[in-house]
Design an enzyme around this catalytic site. Sequence first.
Site, PDB file in Angstrom:
ATOM      1  N   GLU A   1       2.835  20.741   3.524  1.00 17.26           N
ATOM      2  CA  GLU A   1       2.061  21.854   2.961  1.00 17.26           C
ATOM      3  C   GLU A   1       0.958  22.309   3.892  1.00 17.26           C
ATOM      4  O   GLU A   1       0.820  23.509   4.165  1.00 17.26           O
ATOM      5  CB  GLU A   1       1.455  21.422   1.621  1.00 17.26           C
TER       6      GLU A   1
ATOM      7  N   TYR B   1      -1.469  49.971   9.836  1.00 23.80           N
ATOM      8  CA  TYR B   1      -2.325  50.450  10.918  1.00 23.80           C
ATOM      9  C   TYR B   1      -1.837  51.747  11.550  1.00 23.80           C
ATOM     10  O   TYR B   1      -2.509  52.299  12.417  1.00 23.80           O
ATOM     11  CB  TYR B   1      -2.475  49.368  11.994  1.00 23.80           C
TER      12      TYR B   1
END
Length: 260
Positions: free
Chosen positions: A189, A103
């Site tokens: 997970e 950015y």
Amino acid sequence: MAGKVSNWDAAKLLQRIKDFTRSIIEDLARGRSPTISINRFRNYCMNPEANCFCSSDEPKGQEILTITRETHTYRIDILLRVLLIIRQLLQENRHGSKRDIYYMHPSVFTAQSVVDRAINDICILFQCSRHNLNVVSVGNGMVMGWLRFKEAERKFDCINNPNTAFPIPVLVEEVKDIVSIAEYILVVEKETVFQRLANDTFCKTNRCIVITGRGYPDVSTRRFLRLLMEKLHLPVYCLVDCDPYGFEILATYRFGSKSV
């Protein structure tokens, strides 16, 4: 390039960056086309604490970048722009994410993948890790359970709220004063499973630390888990889906990733 940085020294890396850019300027001043040779490896560094980006494998060929080719000219331009930003981070002892770097010049970089590739090339050129360059990942992971620690001046007191999720710290190297009365670490997970455990107050009746990378784990989550393992010496269990993707995530926690 000079040899591998065996002991992390920002001053030495800054000097090597200066020498690298000077050599390019001297070539241009003398009317020569500068060339940059970048090794390619089958695997990349699986240890986030290591000093080199590549693994111990032998290079699988080289790429030679030169300004005589238009596509190479753009890539060299991007590499030098990113290298300038990294030099500023090192000089000011600051950290920035790959997203932060993108950015700074989004119209020039055009895509995040362009910055990612330049950072990979820089790591190979200077034989160091992203961590050495003060480039960090934006953390996605969460932790809860019987744990207390500090990151810089910020305190994380999970013990008083064992079922409340806290973000994984990005600057893992600044984590200190780790205190825990947990009996094990559970890595899950999926974020949905993590939230279900939190809603069921799992840590209230189980003295453990629960960590999730919200799917495929980022570098910060893996480094934080490694730090807890080294400091607390607790057994670690991993709850993943019984499918190839789940086993890939399990292997990433255990052995690291080919890409970062």
